[in-house]
Design an enzyme around this catalytic site. Structure first.
Site, PDB file in Angstrom:
ATOM      1  N   HIS A 265       4.759 -47.274  41.817  1.00 55.06           N
ATOM      2  CA  HIS A 265       5.680 -48.266  41.234  1.00 55.06           C
ATOM      3  C   HIS A 265       7.060 -47.604  41.106  1.00 55.06           C
ATOM      4  O   HIS A 265       7.671 -47.262  42.110  1.00 55.06           O
ATOM      5  CB  HIS A 265       5.073 -48.725  39.889  1.00 55.06           C
ATOM      6  N   HIS A 304       5.081 -53.391  50.323  1.00 54.29           N
ATOM      7  CA  HIS A 304       5.193 -54.062  49.029  1.00 54.29           C
ATOM      8  C   HIS A 304       4.065 -55.077  48.921  1.00 54.29           C
ATOM      9  O   HIS A 304       3.687 -55.684  49.911  1.00 54.29           O
ATOM     10  CB  HIS A 304       6.545 -54.782  48.923  1.00 54.29           C
ATOM     11  N   ASP A 360      12.948 -48.847  46.846  1.00 58.54           N
ATOM     12  CA  ASP A 360      12.974 -47.416  46.551  1.00 58.54           C
ATOM     13  C   ASP A 360      13.361 -46.544  47.738  1.00 58.54           C
ATOM     14  O   ASP A 360      13.562 -45.346  47.586  1.00 58.54           O
ATOM     15  CB  ASP A 360      11.592 -46.956  46.046  1.00 58.54           C
TER      16      ASP A 360
HETATM   17  N1  CMC Z   1       2.539 -46.230  54.222  1.00 56.33           N
HETATM   18  C1  CMC Z   1       1.517 -46.362  55.084  1.00 56.33           C
HETATM   19  N2  CMC Z   1       0.622 -47.358  55.078  1.00 56.33           N
HETATM   20  C2  CMC Z   1       0.768 -48.287  54.127  1.00 56.33           C
HETATM   21  C3  CMC Z   1       1.817 -48.234  53.183  1.00 56.33           C
HETATM   22  C4  CMC Z   1       2.712 -47.160  53.258  1.00 56.33           C
HETATM   23  N3  CMC Z   1       3.741 -47.054  52.403  1.00 56.33           N
HETATM   24  N4  CMC Z   1       1.720 -49.285  52.355  1.00 56.33           N
HETATM   25  C5  CMC Z   1       0.642 -49.977  52.761  1.00 56.33           C
HETATM   26  N5  CMC Z   1       0.080 -49.379  53.837  1.00 56.33           N
HETATM   27  C6  CMC Z   1      -1.073 -49.852  54.612  1.00 56.33           C
HETATM   28  C7  CMC Z   1      -2.377 -49.558  53.895  1.00 56.33           C
HETATM   29  O1  CMC Z   1      -2.890 -48.321  54.258  1.00 56.33           O
HETATM   30  C8  CMC Z   1      -3.214 -50.717  54.332  1.00 56.33           C
HETATM   31  O2  CMC Z   1      -3.633 -50.469  55.645  1.00 56.33           O
HETATM   32  P1  CMC Z   1      -5.154 -50.875  56.102  1.00 56.33           P
HETATM   33  O3  CMC Z   1      -5.150 -52.369  56.056  1.00 56.33           O
HETATM   34  O4  CMC Z   1      -5.297 -50.295  57.447  1.00 56.33           O
HETATM   35  O5  CMC Z   1      -6.063 -50.262  55.071  1.00 56.33           O
HETATM   36  C9  CMC Z   1      -2.231 -51.884  54.414  1.00 56.33           C
HETATM   37  O6  CMC Z   1      -0.954 -51.273  54.680  1.00 56.33           O
HETATM   38  C10 CMC Z   1      -2.144 -52.709  53.147  1.00 56.33           C
HETATM   39  O7  CMC Z   1      -1.852 -51.814  52.068  1.00 56.33           O
HETATM   40  P2  CMC Z   1      -2.322 -52.016  50.586  1.00 56.33           P
HETATM   41  O8  CMC Z   1      -2.409 -50.687  49.910  1.00 56.33           O
HETATM   42  O9  CMC Z   1      -3.536 -52.891  50.559  1.00 56.33           O
HETATM   43  O10 CMC Z   1      -1.114 -52.857  50.003  1.00 56.33           O
HETATM   44  P3  CMC Z   1      -0.826 -53.098  48.487  1.00 56.33           P
HETATM   45  O11 CMC Z   1      -0.175 -54.428  48.385  1.00 56.33           O
HETATM   46  O12 CMC Z   1      -2.028 -52.860  47.630  1.00 56.33           O
HETATM   47  O13 CMC Z   1       0.202 -51.927  48.130  1.00 56.33           O
HETATM   48  C11 CMC Z   1       2.171 -50.728  47.717  1.00 56.33           C
HETATM   49  C12 CMC Z   1       1.562 -52.122  47.929  1.00 56.33           C
HETATM   50  C13 CMC Z   1       3.650 -50.885  47.344  1.00 56.33           C
HETATM   51  C14 CMC Z   1       1.457 -50.026  46.538  1.00 56.33           C
HETATM   52  C15 CMC Z   1       2.003 -49.894  49.025  1.00 56.33           C
HETATM   53  O14 CMC Z   1       2.683 -50.529  50.072  1.00 56.33           O
HETATM   54  C16 CMC Z   1       2.492 -48.459  48.849  1.00 56.33           C
HETATM   55  O15 CMC Z   1       1.717 -47.603  48.399  1.00 56.33           O
HETATM   56  N6  CMC Z   1       3.776 -48.163  49.233  1.00 56.33           N
HETATM   57  C17 CMC Z   1       4.318 -46.842  49.009  1.00 56.33           C
HETATM   58  C18 CMC Z   1       4.757 -46.679  47.569  1.00 56.33           C
HETATM   59  C19 CMC Z   1       6.028 -47.437  47.283  1.00 56.33           C
HETATM   60  O16 CMC Z   1       6.992 -47.384  48.045  1.00 56.33           O
HETATM   61  N7  CMC Z   1       6.039 -48.132  46.133  1.00 56.33           N
HETATM   62  C20 CMC Z   1       7.213 -48.876  45.671  1.00 56.33           C
HETATM   63  C21 CMC Z   1       6.973 -50.352  45.650  1.00 56.33           C
HETATM   64  S1  CMC Z   1       8.488 -51.278  45.480  1.00 56.33           S
HETATM   65  C22 CMC Z   1       9.059 -50.888  43.901  1.00 56.33           C
HETATM   66  C23 CMC Z   1       8.241 -51.491  42.835  1.00 56.33           C
HETATM   67  O17 CMC Z   1       8.226 -52.737  42.706  1.00 56.33           O
HETATM   68  O18 CMC Z   1       7.638 -50.733  42.081  1.00 56.33           O
END
Ligand code: CMC
Length: 426
Positions: A265, A304, A360
């Site tokens: 986050h 996201h 971010d």
């Molecule tokens: N790098 C590589 N792969 C990713 C990433 C990433 N940053 N984000 C998602 N994926 C992949 C993930 O591995 C999954 O692939 P598969 O379907 O093959 O398993 C797919 O994309 C869907 O990911 P998810 O984890 O189910 O998506 P989510 O909605 O649960 O997670 C997130 C959202 C923001 C936690 C995630 O994208 C992430 O960890 N990003 C990096 C951390 C980040 O930049 N966070 C800041 C968010 S914006 C500021 C805020 O609002 O806090």
């Protein structure tokens, strides 16, 4: 009225559920039962992937189209035309302030920037290398011990007072925490300066003659506007869930700040900078992308839960970064970030999963160029998000449908069994 017809194949019975605002009420599922002993059908939704937890009129977000609006106003216009305090007023009270209201609001917030010397002593008691987010969480919770009237959450007048106190004090606590980490005496608030100008002064003015650069002050103002609210994200959900018990907002903001601290986050911009430094050079970007695609790590600052398109905040921040770099000189990590973005935006792994830069990805580069240490990055998110947390808290408190947040679970543990004597347990 729109309806959803459901046939339960276990019993052959049919049910009609009303659809309002494209949503069915989860409680309407409860009537779907096999027999009288059956609790009734539930929806299983870990991480609230498809569950609306409230009705809100604060922020509108369309993740597919990349749209973000506060109270109906596009984020791009607010970032271009407003100050942070104008936007905070908008979030809290629903309309943009007129000139007279804004003047009064700036004075009111200014009157609440000081913190009690007891609170300063709490900050001084933290170890010299304490993470400022840890200090912020602790101090926000401690404020509830000072403002006992904060527990009267039913009073609209007192709710407003706590909002002003929190918005006024967050930059002071953050700046004092920073100065504590440097072992320097603090600089007290200067209410003649703007909200961000005063904050920068408390952070960086040591001799009394420090002046903030207008471009950098405005850049921070824009970043504060972009971070002010983001509907039902993890920390806002924490704020709503915790304060649904009717605890005071200082404790609520402490909980929301704790949620924001995590690397998925608000801790992500700090993680982005660490990642860029670790990659070290543009030449190593392909190798890094390979490890991300192999699932060994995440590309921080990408992806996201809601945006499946370019995050509109990231676009504004990227523009802002170039203006900041004209003053500070280019951040050497920018080239690595641009190369990561270039490769990721054309790579099937990221395209297929709709992973785009989020808020971010570039904000950390600006913060670093402006002289903030990486540990302060999530703090720079928490300060402006306080307005959003408070707007959502106030809205929830006024909502007649509000009840204490209490999800259900699917129990998958052991069936009833008897406690064996201590001697002889495996
Ligand atoms: N790098 C590589 N792969 C990713 C990433 C990433 N940053 N984000 C998602 N994926 C992949 C993930 O591995 C999954 O692939 P598969 O379907 O093959 O398993 C797919 O994309 C869907 O990911 P998810 O984890 O189910 O998506 P989510 O909605 O649960 O997670 C997130 C959202 C923001 C936690 C995630 O994208 C992430 O960890 N990003 C990096 C951390 C980040 O930049 N966070 C800041 C968010 S914006 C500021 C805020 O609002 O806090």
């Amino acid at each position: 009225m729109d309806q959803l017809t459901i046939t339960d194949e276990r019993t052959g019975k049919t049910y009609k559920l009303p659809i309002v605002d494209g949503t069915i009420r989860a409680l309407d599922l409860r009537q779907i039962r096999v027999d009288d002993k059956d609790f009734g059908l539930m929806a299983y939704d870990p991480a609230f992937m498809n569950t609306a937890s409230c009705r809100s009129s604060v922020t509108y977000l369309d993740g597919d189209a990349g749209i973000l609006r506060y109270r109906g106003y596009p984020i791009e216009q607010l970032a271009e035309k407003c100050t942070y305090l104008e936007v905070a007023w908008l979030l809290l009270f629903g309309e943009l302030p007129n000139k007279q209201q804004l003047d009064g609001w700036e004075k009111e917030v200014g009157h609440h920037t000081l913190i009690h010397e007891n609170v300063k002593q709490i900050i001084d008691a933290f170890r010299y290398d304490a993470h400022p987010m840890g200090i912020l969480i602790g101090v926000c919770a401690a404020l509830s011990t000072l403002y006992k009237d904060a527990s009267d959450v039913k009073s609209a007048q007192l709710r407003r007072l706590q909002m002003v106190r929190l918005i006024g004090k967050m930059p002071t606590i953050a700046a004092f925490a920073y100065r504590h980490s440097l072992g320097q005496r603090v600089t007290y608030p200067d209410n003649r300066a703007s909200y961000t100008g005063n904050f920068l002064k408390m952070l960086f003015d040591v001799g009394g003659d420090w002046q903030s650069h207008p471009v950098l002050e405005r850049a921070l103002e824009i970043l504060f506007i972009l971070h002010a609210d983001h509907e039902q994200n993890c920390s806002t959900n924490a704020m709503r869930a915790v304060t649904s018990s009717q605890v005071d907002p200082f404790s609520g903001v402490a909980a929301a700040t704790a949620a924001l601290y995590g690397p998925l986050h608000g801790g992500a911009n700090e993680a982005v900078l660490k990642m860029l430094a670790e990659i070290g050079s543009v030449a190593k970007v392909p190798e890094f992308i390979k490890s991300v695609k192999a699932g060994e790590r995440r590309l921080m600052g990408f992806g996201h839960r809601v945006y499946k398109n370019y995050d509109p905040r990231a676009r504004i921040i990227k523009e802002c970064a170039y203006k900041v770099f004209e003053v500070t000189g280019k951040n050497p990590l920018l080239e690595i970030a641009l190369e990561l973005e270039r490769i990721a935006l054309q790579d099937a792994y990221f395209v297929d999963r709709k992973l785009y830069p989020n808020v971010d990805f570039y904000s950390g580069l600006i913060y670093q160029a402006m002289g903030f240490p990486t540990e302060m990055f999530p703090v720079l998110f928490a300060i402006p998000r306080t307005a959003g947390w408070l707007a959502q808290w106030d809205e929830q408190t006024r909502d007649p449908e509000t009840k204490i947040a209490r999800p259900r679970q699917i129990y998958c543990g052991a069936a009833k069994r008897d406690v064996p004597p201590l001697v002889g347990r495996g």
